[in-house]
Structures are given as structure tokens and as C-alpha cells.
Scaffold this motif. Structure first.
Motif, PDB file in Angstrom:
ATOM      1  N   THR A 214       0.848  -1.189   0.000  1.00  0.00           N
ATOM      2  CA  THR A 214       0.000   0.000   0.000  1.00  0.00           C
ATOM      3  C   THR A 214       0.885   1.240   0.000  1.00  0.00           C
ATOM      4  O   THR A 214       1.835   1.324   0.792  1.00  0.00           O
ATOM      5  N   LEU A 215       0.563   2.187  -0.884  1.00  0.00           N
ATOM      6  CA  LEU A 215       1.235   3.475  -0.918  1.00  0.00           C
ATOM      7  C   LEU A 215       0.247   4.537  -0.432  1.00  0.00           C
ATOM      8  O   LEU A 215      -0.824   4.707  -1.005  1.00  0.00           O
ATOM      9  N   ARG A 216       0.626   5.218   0.652  1.00  0.00           N
ATOM     10  CA  ARG A 216      -0.215   6.276   1.195  1.00  0.00           C
ATOM     11  C   ARG A 216       0.460   7.626   0.980  1.00  0.00           C
ATOM     12  O   ARG A 216       1.652   7.772   1.267  1.00  0.00           O
ATOM     13  N   ALA A 227      -4.692   6.841  -1.467  1.00  0.00           N
ATOM     14  CA  ALA A 227      -3.940   5.631  -1.155  1.00  0.00           C
ATOM     15  C   ALA A 227      -4.079   4.604  -2.281  1.00  0.00           C
ATOM     16  O   ALA A 227      -5.153   4.441  -2.863  1.00  0.00           O
ATOM     17  N   LEU A 228      -2.991   3.931  -2.582  1.00  0.00           N
ATOM     18  CA  LEU A 228      -2.974   2.926  -3.643  1.00  0.00           C
ATOM     19  C   LEU A 228      -2.657   1.566  -3.040  1.00  0.00           C
ATOM     20  O   LEU A 228      -1.630   1.396  -2.371  1.00  0.00           O
ATOM     21  N   SER A 229      -3.529   0.606  -3.257  1.00  0.00           N
ATOM     22  CA  SER A 229      -3.310  -0.772  -2.810  1.00  0.00           C
ATOM     23  C   SER A 229      -3.131  -1.658  -4.033  1.00  0.00           C
ATOM     24  O   SER A 229      -3.959  -1.618  -4.952  1.00  0.00           O
ATOM     25  N   LEU A 230      -2.069  -2.434  -4.054  1.00  0.00           N
ATOM     26  CA  LEU A 230      -1.807  -3.289  -5.201  1.00  0.00           C
ATOM     27  C   LEU A 230      -1.060  -4.527  -4.748  1.00  0.00           C
ATOM     28  O   LEU A 230      -0.521  -4.593  -3.636  1.00  0.00           O
ATOM     29  N   THR A 231      -1.031  -5.506  -5.628  1.00  0.00           N
ATOM     30  CA  THR A 231      -0.342  -6.766  -5.374  1.00  0.00           C
ATOM     31  C   THR A 231       0.788  -6.913  -6.382  1.00  0.00           C
ATOM     32  O   THR A 231       0.549  -6.890  -7.598  1.00  0.00           O
ATOM     33  N   LEU A 232       2.003  -7.049  -5.870  1.00  0.00           N
ATOM     34  CA  LEU A 232       3.160  -7.265  -6.729  1.00  0.00           C
ATOM     35  C   LEU A 232       3.340  -8.759  -6.937  1.00  0.00           C
ATOM     36  O   LEU A 232       3.460  -9.521  -5.970  1.00  0.00           O
ATOM     37  N   GLN A 234       5.438 -12.007  -9.085  1.00  0.00           N
ATOM     38  CA  GLN A 234       6.823 -12.335  -9.421  1.00  0.00           C
ATOM     39  C   GLN A 234       7.273 -11.609 -10.690  1.00  0.00           C
ATOM     40  O   GLN A 234       6.532 -11.495 -11.655  1.00  0.00           O
ATOM     41  N   GLN A 235       8.520 -11.060 -10.642  1.00  0.00           N
ATOM     42  CA  GLN A 235       9.153 -10.324 -11.744  1.00  0.00           C
ATOM     43  C   GLN A 235       8.572  -8.929 -11.943  1.00  0.00           C
ATOM     44  O   GLN A 235       8.922  -8.254 -12.906  1.00  0.00           O
ATOM     45  N   GLN A 236       7.722  -8.460 -11.040  1.00  0.00           N
ATOM     46  CA  GLN A 236       7.214  -7.102 -11.130  1.00  0.00           C
ATOM     47  C   GLN A 236       7.995  -6.187 -10.178  1.00  0.00           C
ATOM     48  O   GLN A 236       8.516  -6.634  -9.159  1.00  0.00           O
ATOM     49  N   SER A 237       8.051  -4.883 -10.540  1.00  0.00           N
ATOM     50  CA  SER A 237       8.775  -3.906  -9.732  1.00  0.00           C
ATOM     51  C   SER A 237       7.899  -2.684  -9.503  1.00  0.00           C
ATOM     52  O   SER A 237       7.027  -2.357 -10.320  1.00  0.00           O
ATOM     53  N   LEU A 238       8.160  -1.996  -8.416  1.00  0.00           N
ATOM     54  CA  LEU A 238       7.440  -0.789  -8.050  1.00  0.00           C
ATOM     55  C   LEU A 238       8.464   0.299  -7.750  1.00  0.00           C
ATOM     56  O   LEU A 238       9.398   0.097  -6.972  1.00  0.00           O
ATOM     57  N   LEU A 239       8.296   1.476  -8.375  1.00  0.00           N
ATOM     58  CA  LEU A 239       9.196   2.608  -8.195  1.00  0.00           C
ATOM     59  C   LEU A 239       8.418   3.778  -7.601  1.00  0.00           C
ATOM     60  O   LEU A 239       7.362   4.149  -8.123  1.00  0.00           O
ATOM     61  N   PHE A 240       8.921   4.370  -6.510  1.00  0.00           N
ATOM     62  CA  PHE A 240       8.263   5.527  -5.912  1.00  0.00           C
ATOM     63  C   PHE A 240       9.282   6.323  -5.109  1.00  0.00           C
ATOM     64  O   PHE A 240      10.403   5.855  -4.835  1.00  0.00           O
TER      65      PHE A 240
END
Length: 269
Positions: A214-216, A227-232, A234-240
């Protein structure tokens, strides 16, 4: 007003008179050395002041370039133009695009038999935790999670060779100065969220299984962001960026071990 030619002529005459007086006095070298000691000190003092003034000016220019943004930008722009002009004489692009200025040494003592090679410590820890199938008395599986932050420089350098940079990570950016490792499996689904204390530009890599994050928005972004809720997966990336978002996650409640690798980088890019 006396011209410069007249001054030079007077100095020449005075110097000749001085040499004539020294010759008539027939003084020893020691006496002459002591007599001109004040002159030597004055000359030495002028040289020291000149060098000190130059050093202070260079230090002031360096501090201005480092601490004043618009001066830094101007100097950087001029430097880029100079580097472009140098291209016909020196091709520096391989150094700019290269991942490392010093080539890796060839590993000659590596074990040839893969059975005798030692697995990385992280892989051994994951296998050890994943193989723990013990049960509580009520028959429910024993869930667990591990949250590890690595701040020591030698291990961080080692992890840079284990985990490749994402394609969008520019070569001129600073390397990550610390990293995190999140491991979890079959953890209680009603457990509260965990919020690691991160700073800078953060890249979250999901290496195995999945992870709910979750990104708040922080105060700077709270009025225009939600707020952003997501599911990562396998092989996925999140940049913030932590200047805009706070990161939190739920340990995995699945039967497969979730492995997440996180890097932090200074945001002076």
C-alpha cells in the motif's frame, strides 16, 4: 605623472649604485645574506599571500558550484558542451555507458562441480524457513516473516552483482546506498501492516510469489493523491519516492515463500 620608463630607469640606476656600494664594502657572503633577510621575507610573504588567495578563490568557486543550484546547473551545462566538443578527439562514451570502470577479475578458483558449490546465504535461509513444516497443537501451519535491512557497504556491493538493475535505471544515477529483504510465508491473514522506515528513491522488486503493498500519500501529496493498494507478482517492480509516498505491506499468507528485494537511492539525481 611619472611614466613607467622613468621609473624603470630610476630603479636601474639605484640597483647599479647598490652593486657598486656592495663591491666597495667587500662584505662577506654571510653579511650580505643577513643584510637581505628582510627582502627575502617580504618576497616569501608575497608568494604565500598569492598562493593562499588563489586557494581561497578556488575553494569559494567549488563551494558555490556544489551548494548553489543555478551555479551547479550552469557549470554542468558548460561541462557537457566541453565533453561533446572532445568527442572527435577522445571517445568517452564507453566510460559513460559502462557499468564499472574496472573490469571484473576472472574467477579461476571457482568450483567446477556444482554439487560442491555453496549456495548464497539468502537462498539457504529461504530454503531453511520454507522447509519448516512444523505445526502448532491446533493443526495450523506456522507462519513467519523476516524483514532485514542491509546498511553495511561490502554486502551492499555484493548484492549489486546478484540483482540486476531495471532497464529504466540510468547509468549515471548513484547506486543504492542500502537495501531491504522481505521474506514471508503463510503468515496470519489478519496481521497488521508493516511500514519500513525508508528514504529516497525506492525500487521494490518482487523476486518470488506475491506481496500486497500500500502506498499512502504524504502531506505534500495528500490533497491530490489517494492511497494505492496493489499486489506485486513475481518479476514485477514498483518505483516511488518517499518524499511523496509512505510504503507499507502485508506479509504473505500464501503457501509459497514470498521474496522481495528493495533498494534505496539518494534523490539528488
Amino acid at each position: 605623472m611619472v611614466g613607467s620608463g622613468k621609473v624603470e630607469s630610476d630603479l636601474s640606476v639605484s640597483f647599479l649604485e647598490l652593486l657598486e656600494a656592495i663591491g666597495k664594502a667587500k662584505a662577506s657572503d654571510r653579511v650580505l645574506y643577513d643584510a637581505f633577510a628582510p627582502v627575502r621575507k617580504r618576497i616569501w610573504r608575497k608568494k604565500c599571500i598569492r598562493w593562499l588567495s588563489g586557494a581561497v578563490c578556488l575553494a569559494a568557486i567549488g563551494l558555490a558550484v556544489y551548494y548553489i543550484p543555478w551555479v551547479n546547473w550552469q557549470v554542468t551545462a558548460v561541462g557537457r558542451l566541453i565533453m561533446i566538443e572532445l568527442l572527435p578527439y577522445w571517445d568517452w562514451t564507453p566510460l559513460y555507458r559502462g557499468k564499472c570502470l574496472i573490469a571484473k577479475a576472472k574467477e579461476t578458483d571457482a568450483p567446477k562441480n556444482p554439487r560442491t558449490a555453496k549456495a548464497p546465504a539468502i537462498a539457504r535461509m529461504v530454503d531453511l524457513l520454507a522447509s519448516n513444516g512444523s505445526l502448532y497443537g491446533n493443526g495450523t501451519a506456522r507462519g513467519w516473516f523476516v524483514q532485514l535491512r542491509n546498511c553495511a557497504l561490502p554486502p551492499i556491493k555484493k548484492t549489486r552483482t546478484m540483482f540486476e538493475k531495471p532497464y529504466f535505471y540510468a547509468t549515471h544515477w548513484e547506486p543504492p546506498y542500502t537495501n531491504w529483504l522481505l521474506l514471508s510465508r503463510a503468515f496470519h491473514p489478519g496481521a497488521p501492516e508493516l511500514t519500513p522506515n525508508m528514504a529516497g528513491l525506492v525500487i521494490v522488486h518482487q523476486m518470488r510469489a506475491r506481496l500486497s503493498v500500500t502506498l499512502r500519500p504524504r502531506t505534500e501529496c495528500k490533497d491530490s493523491c489517494r492511497a494505492l493498494s496493489l499486489t506485486l507478482h513475481q518479476q514485477q517492480s514498483l518505483l516511488f519516492s518517499t518524499s511523496l509516498w509512505n510504503f507499507s505491506y502485508l506479509p504473505s499468507d500464501g503457501n509459497e515463500t514470498s521474496v522481495t528485494f528493495i533498494t534505496e537511492t539518494y534523490e539528488s539525481l
